[in-house]
Scaffold this motif. Sequence first.
Motif, PDB file in Angstrom:
ATOM      1  N   VAL A 195      -1.995   2.831  -2.715  1.00  0.00           N
ATOM      2  CA  VAL A 195      -2.905   3.438  -3.691  1.00  0.00           C
ATOM      3  C   VAL A 195      -4.166   3.943  -2.987  1.00  0.00           C
ATOM      4  O   VAL A 195      -4.652   5.043  -3.256  1.00  0.00           O
ATOM      5  CB  VAL A 195      -3.253   2.431  -4.797  1.00  0.00           C
ATOM      6  CG1 VAL A 195      -4.278   3.023  -5.755  1.00  0.00           C
ATOM      7  CG2 VAL A 195      -2.003   2.022  -5.553  1.00  0.00           C
ATOM      8  N   ARG A 196      -4.695   3.151  -2.053  1.00  0.00           N
ATOM      9  CA  ARG A 196      -5.929   3.537  -1.359  1.00  0.00           C
ATOM     10  C   ARG A 196      -5.737   4.781  -0.503  1.00  0.00           C
ATOM     11  O   ARG A 196      -6.567   5.686  -0.492  1.00  0.00           O
ATOM     12  CB  ARG A 196      -6.437   2.380  -0.500  1.00  0.00           C
ATOM     13  CG  ARG A 196      -6.882   1.154  -1.285  1.00  0.00           C
ATOM     14  CD  ARG A 196      -7.818   0.281  -0.442  1.00  0.00           C
ATOM     15  NE  ARG A 196      -7.359   0.088   0.906  1.00  0.00           N
ATOM     16  CZ  ARG A 196      -6.525  -0.869   1.311  1.00  0.00           C
ATOM     17  NH1 ARG A 196      -6.023  -1.713   0.410  1.00  0.00           N
ATOM     18  NH2 ARG A 196      -6.186  -0.993   2.576  1.00  0.00           N
ATOM     19  N   THR A 216      -2.514  -3.092  -2.130  1.00  0.00           N
ATOM     20  CA  THR A 216      -3.214  -1.894  -2.626  1.00  0.00           C
ATOM     21  C   THR A 216      -3.252  -0.762  -1.606  1.00  0.00           C
ATOM     22  O   THR A 216      -3.891   0.257  -1.858  1.00  0.00           O
ATOM     23  CB  THR A 216      -4.646  -2.254  -3.033  1.00  0.00           C
ATOM     24  OG1 THR A 216      -5.378  -2.713  -1.875  1.00  0.00           O
ATOM     25  CG2 THR A 216      -4.661  -3.347  -4.094  1.00  0.00           C
ATOM     26  N   TYR A 217      -2.576  -0.906  -0.470  1.00  0.00           N
ATOM     27  CA  TYR A 217      -2.709   0.096   0.586  1.00  0.00           C
ATOM     28  C   TYR A 217      -2.214   1.475   0.152  1.00  0.00           C
ATOM     29  O   TYR A 217      -2.893   2.491   0.364  1.00  0.00           O
ATOM     30  CB  TYR A 217      -1.957  -0.353   1.835  1.00  0.00           C
ATOM     31  CG  TYR A 217      -1.801   0.762   2.847  1.00  0.00           C
ATOM     32  CD1 TYR A 217      -2.910   1.293   3.496  1.00  0.00           C
ATOM     33  CD2 TYR A 217      -0.552   1.325   3.126  1.00  0.00           C
ATOM     34  CE1 TYR A 217      -2.784   2.331   4.398  1.00  0.00           C
ATOM     35  CE2 TYR A 217      -0.400   2.348   4.023  1.00  0.00           C
ATOM     36  CZ  TYR A 217      -1.521   2.860   4.651  1.00  0.00           C
ATOM     37  OH  TYR A 217      -1.403   3.898   5.533  1.00  0.00           O
TER      38      TYR A 217
END
Length: 292
Positions: A278-279, A275-276
């Motif tokens: 996206v974050r 998810t990096y």
Amino acid sequence: VEGILSVVLRGAFMDLCRCARKEMNKQDGAPKRKRSLLPCVGVTETDGEGSLLPPPPPPTRRSQRQQAKYRKSADLDSAISLPISHEVPTGRKAEISVISSGEGDNSTCSICMGEIVEKTTLDKCGHSFCRACLDRAFQVKRACPVCRLVYGPLIGNQPANGSMIVERDPDLELPGHEGYGCVCIIYSFPPGMQAQEHPNPGVRYPGTDRVAYLPDSPEGNRVLGLLRRAFEQRLIFTIGTSMTTGMQNVITWNDIHHKTSIWGGPRCFGYPDPTYLVRVTEELREKGITAD
């Protein structure tokens, strides 16, 4: 004579009661009951067949203290069984809504919580504030204090003498992004002196070099373009206290997370971390950095 007759009749009646009780104990092999005093004549009752029956037990009486305790317990049980409501009265809800959103009659400034002086309305979101309050808020961040909508390019206080260099290694694959190469971002800052926009103007800060990694994929290159724009707007770094070393007056990251390791996962600031990308895109969007 009447007195003697009364005594004789009472004695005969008592004998009759004793006989009746004995017969009742013998019938059907009933177990013997503990003897008790015979009820007085005034409360003795008979059934339909004329046999003597013991009087019904008197109703249980509670003292005033016991009755109060019983009522308190009953009230507590009924209160526990009722659903708990956390609703606020309608009038209070309306007041909170007006204060938090700055809407309604548009007469209250949600920054100083007082009546608006020299009303200034933001054109994109329509929220209104005191002119002086909005000017002070925009000195910190050019975004609406209510909805956080960014107005104009947001400029940070990152030292202006730094550089951002990008190198690509097609043979290095990041865990979780196999099949793509690696993008290496090298940030470099020489030593300098803090300016008026920094926490301690006139105090020197040491130089630093930082390296970050992105996958050389379409998503990774999209994030790279956003990071380049954030660097140009001086948002990647700031000057303050290091969270890792505790040193003051040093160049530190400014809430835009980077992967400074290739392996180790999120705990080591590395990959894999699904998810990096996206974050970090969301973090950049909050600072007004979006893809055109």
